[in-house]
Design a protein around this motif. Structure first.
Motif, PDB file in Angstrom:
ATOM      1  N   VAL A   1       0.832  -1.205   0.000  1.00  0.00           N
ATOM      2  CA  VAL A   1       0.000   0.000   0.000  1.00  0.00           C
ATOM      3  C   VAL A   1       0.864   1.251   0.000  1.00  0.00           C
ATOM      4  O   VAL A   1       0.561   2.239  -0.691  1.00  0.00           O
TER       5      VAL A   1
ATOM      6  N   PRO B   1      -3.770   3.203  -3.466  1.00  0.00           N
ATOM      7  CA  PRO B   1      -5.155   2.752  -3.335  1.00  0.00           C
ATOM      8  C   PRO B   1      -5.464   1.423  -4.023  1.00  0.00           C
ATOM      9  O   PRO B   1      -6.280   0.649  -3.529  1.00  0.00           O
TER      10      PRO B   1
ATOM     11  N   TYR C   1      -4.556  -1.264  -1.714  1.00  0.00           N
ATOM     12  CA  TYR C   1      -5.499  -1.262  -0.591  1.00  0.00           C
ATOM     13  C   TYR C   1      -6.794  -1.967  -0.983  1.00  0.00           C
ATOM     14  O   TYR C   1      -7.315  -2.810  -0.253  1.00  0.00           O
ATOM     15  N   ASP C   2      -7.324  -1.639  -2.151  1.00  0.00           N
ATOM     16  CA  ASP C   2      -8.565  -2.269  -2.624  1.00  0.00           C
ATOM     17  C   ASP C   2      -8.371  -3.763  -2.855  1.00  0.00           C
ATOM     18  O   ASP C   2      -9.265  -4.568  -2.563  1.00  0.00           O
TER      19      ASP C   2
ATOM     20  N   THR D   1      -9.124  -5.403   6.907  1.00  0.00           N
ATOM     21  CA  THR D   1      -9.476  -4.402   7.908  1.00  0.00           C
ATOM     22  C   THR D   1      -8.363  -4.376   8.950  1.00  0.00           C
ATOM     23  O   THR D   1      -7.588  -5.334   9.083  1.00  0.00           O
ATOM     24  N   ALA D   2      -8.304  -3.305   9.712  1.00  0.00           N
ATOM     25  CA  ALA D   2      -7.243  -3.163  10.713  1.00  0.00           C
ATOM     26  C   ALA D   2      -7.287  -4.306  11.729  1.00  0.00           C
ATOM     27  O   ALA D   2      -6.244  -4.775  12.193  1.00  0.00           O
TER      28      ALA D   2
ATOM     29  N   TRP E   1      -2.471   0.759   9.446  1.00  0.00           N
ATOM     30  CA  TRP E   1      -3.528   0.482   8.460  1.00  0.00           C
ATOM     31  C   TRP E   1      -4.671   1.497   8.583  1.00  0.00           C
ATOM     32  O   TRP E   1      -5.195   1.977   7.575  1.00  0.00           O
ATOM     33  N   VAL E   2      -5.024   1.828   9.812  1.00  0.00           N
ATOM     34  CA  VAL E   2      -6.085   2.817  10.023  1.00  0.00           C
ATOM     35  C   VAL E   2      -5.680   4.166   9.431  1.00  0.00           C
ATOM     36  O   VAL E   2      -6.481   4.844   8.764  1.00  0.00           O
TER      37      VAL E   2
ATOM     38  N   GLU F   1      -5.779   4.073   5.639  1.00  0.00           N
ATOM     39  CA  GLU F   1      -7.175   4.138   5.187  1.00  0.00           C
ATOM     40  C   GLU F   1      -7.659   5.585   5.152  1.00  0.00           C
ATOM     41  O   GLU F   1      -8.327   6.013   4.195  1.00  0.00           O
ATOM     42  N   LYS F   2      -7.340   6.334   6.220  1.00  0.00           N
ATOM     43  CA  LYS F   2      -7.775   7.729   6.280  1.00  0.00           C
ATOM     44  C   LYS F   2      -7.213   8.528   5.102  1.00  0.00           C
ATOM     45  O   LYS F   2      -7.929   9.328   4.480  1.00  0.00           O
TER      46      LYS F   2
ATOM     47  N   ILE G   1      -6.163   7.384   2.157  1.00  0.00           N
ATOM     48  CA  ILE G   1      -6.748   6.914   0.893  1.00  0.00           C
ATOM     49  C   ILE G   1      -8.159   7.459   0.709  1.00  0.00           C
ATOM     50  O   ILE G   1      -8.532   7.949  -0.368  1.00  0.00           O
ATOM     51  N   LEU G   2      -8.976   7.396   1.776  1.00  0.00           N
ATOM     52  CA  LEU G   2     -10.354   7.868   1.682  1.00  0.00           C
ATOM     53  C   LEU G   2     -10.421   9.385   1.507  1.00  0.00           C
ATOM     54  O   LEU G   2     -11.408   9.909   0.972  1.00  0.00           O
TER      55      LEU G   2
END
Length: 454
Positions: free
Chosen positions: A25, A30, A33-34, A39-40, A52-53, A56-57, A59-60
């Motif tokens: 990642v 992304p 990630y996809d 999940t974390a 990981w969290v 995610e932030k 990427i989103l």
């Protein structure tokens, strides 16, 4: 935060796989990630969960994912950035990332199983709850481990057109049946052909109106069509259910089956009914106070071993939830939602019986409405079809009753009312020609066609 601060007890995880997916990642972004679909919580090392969290932030939020961006977004958080830089250096391809993610996921499931096993061991020794509650909660914990959502992406609607056309052509050619008929013509018209897979169907009525008998005939009609069905009775024994089935299929009086006092002609009907039952794919199970977990376990086994496509559960208010809640309303909501989930997971029709509240008896118009559903507003939300029965006219001695059936909710068709003919002595239901709009009165019963005669 130090990545080497691990619990001292034996654990199950792959350090290399976790590092590889995080490195993917950080390098690919992304798309990686996809592709991993993790999940974390699936990571074992706390530092990997935190990273990981944060990724995610980023990427989103549409930002770049790299060590510099992480340091910026995690400013003030204790972190071994030399270690993180090393993760970034462990470059891997997108294809390899998918394989590494699978390893991480499998180890996460193994840890979940170990945790569930410990919980089951503690439950086994918890004497503050009943043995039935211990068993039910243990089954629920183990089933939660094996249940895994299928990984799939959202697709444009055009991707589904080919399958739609193939299915439409198969239905037109008669290769597949879109619904299983109840063999009550007016009801099948309202239900767009009958009952369907993945549906939760509620049959509701006040006590003694006949909801158990009506639902049992739905199961019997399915079985007579060669489609395996099952009836879970929490109020009646298998002996009582068998009596009703023989009465229905053999036109033998139920009172005679209870006492053994039958005429020669009635004995012949019993023999014919029993013979018709021998190879019928209808399965009966009686167990008072079943939990949702027990119902799901039995249903899964019946589907696997016998290909059952319709299961009747009699009835909602006699079922128990997980045992961990005090509020009965919340418990009933858990049961209805679990029943809908069971229908979807197993690809079957679940017919769940329910009582109506007493308000319906206080009105001059006996027709049930949605608000008469007892104790549980979730029924209205979770059900695909809601059928409510009432007695329109009580028949004279030896004559049939006229029952009304309101289709209060129907996702795949119309709502409306159906007049039903009910011969109580034979437990047989059929469509009546009598109008439900006319005042109820004792008279010569209108003609009917019984579903069991198809």
């Amino acid at each position: 935060m130090n990545p080497h601060d691990l619990p001292t007890e034996e654990f199950s995880y792959s350090h290399e796989a976790e590092c590889a997916v995080i490195g993917a990642v950080l390098n690919i972004g992304p798309d990686a990630y996809d592709a991993t679909a993790l999940t974390a919580a699936m990571f074992f090392q706390p530092v990997h969960q935190v990273l990981w969290v944060e990724m995610e932030k980023l990427i989103l939020a549409g930002k770049h994912v790299n060590v510099v961006e992480l340091m910026q977004s995690m400013r003030g958080t204790e972190m071994d950035w030399v270690y993180v830089q090393g993760l970034s250096a462990s470059y891997t391809t997108l294809r390899a990332a998918r394989g590494h993610a699978k390893i991480v996921r499998e180890y996460a499931k193994a840890r979940a199983l170990q945790s569930a096993a410990r919980d089951v061991g503690e439950l086994a020794n918890d004497e503050s709850i009943t043995i039935e509650q211990r068993v039910s909660q243990s089954v629920a914990k183990l089933e939660a481990v094996i249940e895994e959502r299928a990984e799939k992406d959202a697709l444009p609607v055009s991707e589904f057109v080919a399958d739609f056309l193939d299915r439409l052509q198969d239905m037109a050619d008669g290769n597949i049946t879109p619904a299983r008929p109840t063999h009550i013509p007016a009801m099948d018209r309202l239900l767009s052909g009958g009952l369907r897979d993945e549906q939760l169907v509620i049959v509701a009525a006040r006590p003694s109106v006949g909801k158990s008998s009506f639902a049992q005939q739905l199961a019997l009609s399915s079985a007579r069509d060669g489609i395996p069905a099952a009836f879970f009775g929490m109020e009646m024994t298998s002996r009582e259910l068998t009596n009703r089935t023989v009465a229905n299929i053999g036109r033998a009086p139920l009172s005679g089956l209870k006492t053994g006092k039958l005429s020669s002609e009635e004995w012949n009907r019993v023999s014919e009914g029993v013979e018709a039952l021998r190879d019928l794919p209808l399965y009966l199970y009686d167990q008072p106070g079943m939990t949702l977990a027990e119902v799901m376990s039995k249903a899964r086994k019946l589907v696997r071993k016998h290909g059952v496509k319709l299961i009747v559960v009699d009835y909602l208010q006699l079922m128990k939830g997980s045992g961990g809640r005090v509020d009965r309303r919340v418990e009933l909501e858990e049961i209805t939602r679990g029943s809908k989930q069971m229908a979807k997971q197993l690809g079957i029709t679940v017919v769940l019986l329910s009582q109506l509240n007493r308000e319906v008896e206080k009105r001059t118009n006996p027709r049930p409405v949605m608000s008469d559903l007892k104790e549980c507003g979730a029924i209205e939300e979770d059900a695909d079809v809601i059928l409510a029965l009432w007695t329109h006219r009580k028949g004279e001695e030896g004559q049939a009753d006229i029952k009304g059936c309101a289709v209060l909710k129907n996702r795949d068709g119309q709502t409306g009312e159906v007049a039903l003919h009910f011969e109580g002595q034979y437990q047989r239901w059929g469509e009546s020609t009598e109008s439900l709009s006319a005042p109820a009165k004792a008279s010569t019963p209108a003609s009917s066609r019984f579903a069991a005669d198809y």
